[in-house]
Design a protein around this motif. Sequence first.
Motif, PDB file in Angstrom:
ATOM      1  N   ARG A 601       0.830  -1.197   0.000  1.00  0.00           N
ATOM      2  CA  ARG A 601       0.000   0.000   0.000  1.00  0.00           C
ATOM      3  C   ARG A 601       0.866   1.250   0.000  1.00  0.00           C
ATOM      4  N   TYR A 692     -15.919  16.890   0.466  1.00  0.00           N
ATOM      5  CA  TYR A 692     -15.919  16.553   1.893  1.00  0.00           C
ATOM      6  C   TYR A 692     -15.841  17.882   2.643  1.00  0.00           C
ATOM      7  N   PHE A 695     -13.847  20.758   1.045  1.00  0.00           N
ATOM      8  CA  PHE A 695     -12.782  20.263   0.169  1.00  0.00           C
ATOM      9  C   PHE A 695     -13.372  19.437  -0.981  1.00  0.00           C
ATOM     10  N   ALA A 697     -13.122  16.732  -3.526  1.00  0.00           N
ATOM     11  CA  ALA A 697     -12.288  15.562  -3.798  1.00  0.00           C
ATOM     12  C   ALA A 697     -12.453  15.085  -5.239  1.00  0.00           C
ATOM     13  N   PRO A 716      -1.359  10.393  -7.906  1.00  0.00           N
ATOM     14  CA  PRO A 716      -0.697  10.461  -6.604  1.00  0.00           C
ATOM     15  C   PRO A 716      -1.697  10.287  -5.460  1.00  0.00           C
ATOM     16  N   ASN A 717      -1.161  10.119  -4.273  1.00  0.00           N
ATOM     17  CA  ASN A 717      -2.026  10.006  -3.093  1.00  0.00           C
ATOM     18  C   ASN A 717      -2.898  11.249  -2.967  1.00  0.00           C
ATOM     19  N   GLY A 718      -4.165  11.006  -2.642  1.00  0.00           N
ATOM     20  CA  GLY A 718      -5.070  12.129  -2.439  1.00  0.00           C
ATOM     21  C   GLY A 718      -5.648  12.679  -3.731  1.00  0.00           C
ATOM     22  N   ALA A 719      -5.369  12.005  -4.868  1.00  0.00           N
ATOM     23  CA  ALA A 719      -5.854  12.529  -6.152  1.00  0.00           C
ATOM     24  C   ALA A 719      -7.362  12.378  -6.290  1.00  0.00           C
ATOM     25  N   GLY A 720      -7.936  11.423  -5.543  1.00  0.00           N
ATOM     26  CA  GLY A 720      -9.377  11.207  -5.627  1.00  0.00           C
ATOM     27  C   GLY A 720      -9.740   9.860  -6.237  1.00  0.00           C
ATOM     28  N   LYS A 721      -8.749   8.975  -6.375  1.00  0.00           N
ATOM     29  CA  LYS A 721      -9.000   7.676  -7.014  1.00  0.00           C
ATOM     30  C   LYS A 721     -10.009   6.853  -6.210  1.00  0.00           C
ATOM     31  N   SER A 722      -9.770   6.777  -4.894  1.00  0.00           N
ATOM     32  CA  SER A 722     -10.681   5.964  -4.074  1.00  0.00           C
ATOM     33  C   SER A 722     -12.075   6.565  -4.063  1.00  0.00           C
ATOM     34  N   THR A 723     -12.144   7.889  -4.037  1.00  0.00           N
ATOM     35  CA  THR A 723     -13.454   8.537  -4.036  1.00  0.00           C
ATOM     36  C   THR A 723     -14.203   8.192  -5.321  1.00  0.00           C
ATOM     37  N   HIS A 871      -1.507   1.377  -7.683  1.00  0.00           N
ATOM     38  CA  HIS A 871      -0.276   2.150  -7.532  1.00  0.00           C
ATOM     39  C   HIS A 871       0.871   1.522  -8.320  1.00  0.00           C
TER      40      HIS A 871
HETATM   41  N1  LIG Z   1     -14.143  10.946   4.377  1.00  0.00           N
HETATM   42  C1  LIG Z   1     -13.356  11.944   4.023  1.00  0.00           C
HETATM   43  N2  LIG Z   1     -13.452  13.134   4.654  1.00  0.00           N
HETATM   44  C2  LIG Z   1     -12.671  14.173   4.306  1.00  0.00           C
HETATM   45  N3  LIG Z   1     -11.759  14.126   3.314  1.00  0.00           N
HETATM   46  C3  LIG Z   1     -11.614  12.975   2.658  1.00  0.00           C
HETATM   47  C4  LIG Z   1     -12.408  11.826   2.980  1.00  0.00           C
HETATM   48  N4  LIG Z   1     -12.031  10.814   2.144  1.00  0.00           N
HETATM   49  C5  LIG Z   1     -11.053  11.310   1.357  1.00  0.00           C
HETATM   50  N5  LIG Z   1     -10.817  12.595   1.672  1.00  0.00           N
HETATM   51  C6  LIG Z   1      -9.859  13.486   1.023  1.00  0.00           C
HETATM   52  O1  LIG Z   1     -10.197  13.516  -0.362  1.00  0.00           O
HETATM   53  C7  LIG Z   1      -9.030  13.497  -1.137  1.00  0.00           C
HETATM   54  C8  LIG Z   1      -9.100  12.353  -2.103  1.00  0.00           C
HETATM   55  O2  LIG Z   1      -9.003  11.161  -1.352  1.00  0.00           O
HETATM   56  P1  LIG Z   1      -8.949   9.739  -2.034  1.00  0.00           P
HETATM   57  O3  LIG Z   1      -8.834   8.723  -0.944  1.00  0.00           O
HETATM   58  O4  LIG Z   1     -10.058   9.601  -2.989  1.00  0.00           O
HETATM   59  O5  LIG Z   1      -7.578   9.835  -2.838  1.00  0.00           O
HETATM   60  P2  LIG Z   1      -6.743   8.667  -3.464  1.00  0.00           P
HETATM   61  O6  LIG Z   1      -6.288   9.148  -4.778  1.00  0.00           O
HETATM   62  O7  LIG Z   1      -7.498   7.400  -3.456  1.00  0.00           O
HETATM   63  O8  LIG Z   1      -5.531   8.588  -2.474  1.00  0.00           O
HETATM   64  P3  LIG Z   1      -4.747   7.256  -1.994  1.00  0.00           P
HETATM   65  O9  LIG Z   1      -3.940   6.830  -3.148  1.00  0.00           O
HETATM   66  O10 LIG Z   1      -3.913   7.775  -0.854  1.00  0.00           O
HETATM   67  O11 LIG Z   1      -5.782   6.273  -1.571  1.00  0.00           O
HETATM   68  C9  LIG Z   1      -7.850  13.407  -0.191  1.00  0.00           C
HETATM   69  O12 LIG Z   1      -7.314  14.693  -0.011  1.00  0.00           O
HETATM   70  C10 LIG Z   1      -8.455  12.910   1.089  1.00  0.00           C
HETATM   71  O13 LIG Z   1      -7.757  13.423   2.197  1.00  0.00           O
END
Ligand SMILES: Nc1ncnc2c1ncn2[C@@H]1O[C@H](COP(=O)(O)OP(=O)(O)OP(=O)(O)O)[C@@H](O)[C@H]1O
Length: 912
Positions: A601, A692, A695, A697, A716-723, A871
């Motif tokens: 991870r 959120y 912010f 996302a 990159p981390n925090g790009a919004g992929k998981s969202t 990743h």
């Molecule tokens: N429940 C939440 N409340 C507030 N902010 C959130 C929440 N979930 C995600 N974020 C923010 O939204 C942004 C996107 O998060 P997300 O997890 O989608 O990114 P990611 O690309 O999947 O990152 P990673 O590779 O680290 O998993 C990040 O800045 C994260 O901090």
Amino acid sequence: MASLTYDLTLAGLSVGSAAALTGIGLIVTYRATGVLNFAHGAIAMVCAYLLRQFTVEWGRPLWFGAAVTLLVVAPAIGLVLERFVFRPLAVLGGDPAQTLVASLGVFVLLVGGAALLWGQGARADAPTLVAADPWGQLAVAVAIAAAVGAVTRWTRFGRELRAVVDDRSLAVLGGIDADRVAAAGWAFGSFTAGLTGVLLAPYVRLDPYGMPLLVMEVVAVAVAARMRSLPVAVVVALGIGVAQSQLTRLHPSGWAEPLVQAVGANLFVVALLIAALVLPGVGTRDALPRTATARAETPAGAWTVAVILFLIPLGFAGRDLHTSVQVPALGVILLSLVVVTGRGGQISLGQAAYAGLGALFTALLAAGRFPFLPALPELTALLAAVLLVAPLGLLTGWPAISRHGLALALATFAVGVGVSRFVFAQPYATSGLTLSRPAGFAGDRAYYVLELGLLACALTATGLLRRGRTGRALAAMRDHESGASAAGVPVPSLKLTAFVAGAALAALGGGMLAMGVRAFDPAAYDPVRGLLWFAAIVVLGADNTLGALAAAALLVGLDAGARGGVAAALIGVLALLVGRFPAGPYETVRAAVVRLRSGRRGVLTPLGAGVRGRLRAREAAAGAGAEPPRPASGAPGPLEPMEHADQNDGSPGTAQYSGRSRGLFPSLSSPPPPPPPPPPHTLRARRLRVAYGGFTALDGVDVDVLPGRVSAVVGPNGAGKSTLFHCLAGTLRPDQGSVRLGERDVTRLSAHARTRLGVARTFQQLAVFPSLTVAENVRVGAEQGWVADPGATERALRLFGLDGPMRASPAAGLPTGTLRRVELARAFAGSPRVLLLDEPSAGLDTGEVAALARVLRALAADGTALLVVEHDLDLVADLADVVHVMTAGRIVTSGPADQVLRTLDPRDTAVE
Ligand SMILES: Nc1ncnc2c1ncn2[C@@H]1O[C@H](COP(=O)(O)OP(=O)(O)OP(=O)(O)O)[C@@H](O)[C@H]1O
């Protein structure tokens, strides 16, 4: 009039002050330790008894007794609990459900111990520490709240406390002794509990059961303050206290009179119901302790022994037989907890309410006192009561849909207390409601035989709910709720089913219990019983039918044979030990998850020689005809089953290919043939926007997941992929935009509903069901998925190399790589049209990743639409047809994988 108002206000302030003290104690303990101390009321009761012991029994001065009780004994109880009960649990991981059971254990231990020491009768001679004048009590409460506020705000200890509350591990890394902070929190919490107890004792019933419950009823004060704000807790407590007092002036006539009186006498319970059922929950974890989730293996012959033991009372006579009559009835009640808590994994502290309602309705129906219904024969009345109570299971089932852990515990506790206060305490229930036994079963022996028959029916019903499709779905929900949802299990309706079935079983047992003693006795269904039964069932293995029967025999036998309270004390001791039992499946899977988190991870492979080499290899292979071109139209490609060394030699090892090409579903080259593949569909997201708070996302994201293609999302981390992934899978609803599957708009559909339409997913962190075997895990996916195909389980097991002896192993304890394959096989078994994979390579070794890539490519070749958030750019280069690059909530580049990856700047996908 004015003076009456004044007097009532004073009386209300007095009650409110005691409630405020309780709220302060609960909040401080919760803030310092994360534990909502269900034993708070029991500590109050013990301290009240102790002060009485010093002054009334031993003749010591009041000041001396109070000083020893409040300044020595009460804090010492807190320190002992912290050191020997809750600190070891914190070291083990601080699971809120484990601490909940432990605090219930302390509760029943103290209640049982007090009953043993001081007897079960109420005492009316408790000494008065602070005069009835409310100003003194109010001053105490306000002074304590102010002192706590000042200490928290202005002292070094206060800063440490706030640091521990914000982030315990960070505080520990910063050199703060979190154990010291927790110990202080416990000592202070116990001191306030003791103070509440000694202040209340002269004005309420001092008995081992009533007083702890009375104190815990005011937990609403702490919940209303969101377990955080002391001023809010004090104001709410005083407000409710005064309002409750003033309500006593209302004397409406007619039907509203008993209701208003009940509300007026129990305003804290009303507040508890509102706080627990209406306000958002205060705790959110859903796991039960590992003993509760452990796979219950019944030793061979145990059932034979149980049958013999249950037949023995037929040889008894007199009082022994009369006592034995309670065992099957209680056994049926406890079976209801096996269904709700054991199988379904739902905390239910309110089962006593359903048992009591069953008893009350049976008695009213048999007496012809139930509205609109004639008097019914006893057995018919019992069955009618069961049918009437079953839908009331929604009272706790409904909150359970959105609540977990502590929040659910509070909600079910609130329902239990509410029913007890507003239904069982009414004149029709308390005025000696008698109940006959059914004709022909009047004698104890004949009635015991009838009970055995009903117990057998209840066992059959429980067995049906624990086995088969429903049983597997319940266990999946218990083991991993989101995983179950992703497998297609309709979690909300399954929870309702579990609570309704549980309510019906509890009502049956309650009715049997009342017939056994020939009366409805409200005390037999007191909320404290609900806590005791829950603790007993968790202690003896919640998913264990025989455990429930043993618990019933133990509770009835010990309380009948010894002094009252022995059973509670024993269950309390056992509940305290729950967290210390040897590692079970729960622990093992958690360890696997921890391994996974610390594994791949976040290790984003920068684009470099590896990826470019892979791209070149792919082109070369395509040019030489060794690798098929990327499927464009769902044309089948070659697929080999993933095989694993551990399948052959039984030991975990690295994945390897069989090296033989066996076709798409090689094992099914002979009949029965697989069903025709489902029509492919594109999953299409348009203008997705998620914020959120302030912010953003996701900001206007468009993405297509095409049939026959592997699409990858990198960034990159925090790009919004998981969202984005969550929006596609249905675990998150976007603020704007839409998600369509083919022509159908699925934006508002839940995760399980999307799975049932053919959108399956896997998780970044393992989502397997540890208590089910490998084959059962996969079967859940096949049973609940889009196409319910009987052959799908076997095909998925073969495809992912899980069809050897491993198929019968419980998933708990298997290596991470194998569990990944189990999860993939489960998703595949539902015959998905779209497969969403969240970091599928996390925790896999190189061989396993290569094997995974081949299987996924072949699935795409078979027409499945795949989306991978990953990743590992080597895997993406190996696998993807289309790559989307995300940055800061937007897709900044999309296109064919080789083009996008070639031009990708490593800084765009910076390593975590
Ligand atoms: N429940 C939440 N409340 C507030 N902010 C959130 C929440 N979930 C995600 N974020 C923010 O939204 C942004 C996107 O998060 P997300 O997890 O989608 O990114 P990611 O690309 O999947 O990152 P990673 O590779 O680290 O998993 C990040 O800045 C994260 O901090």
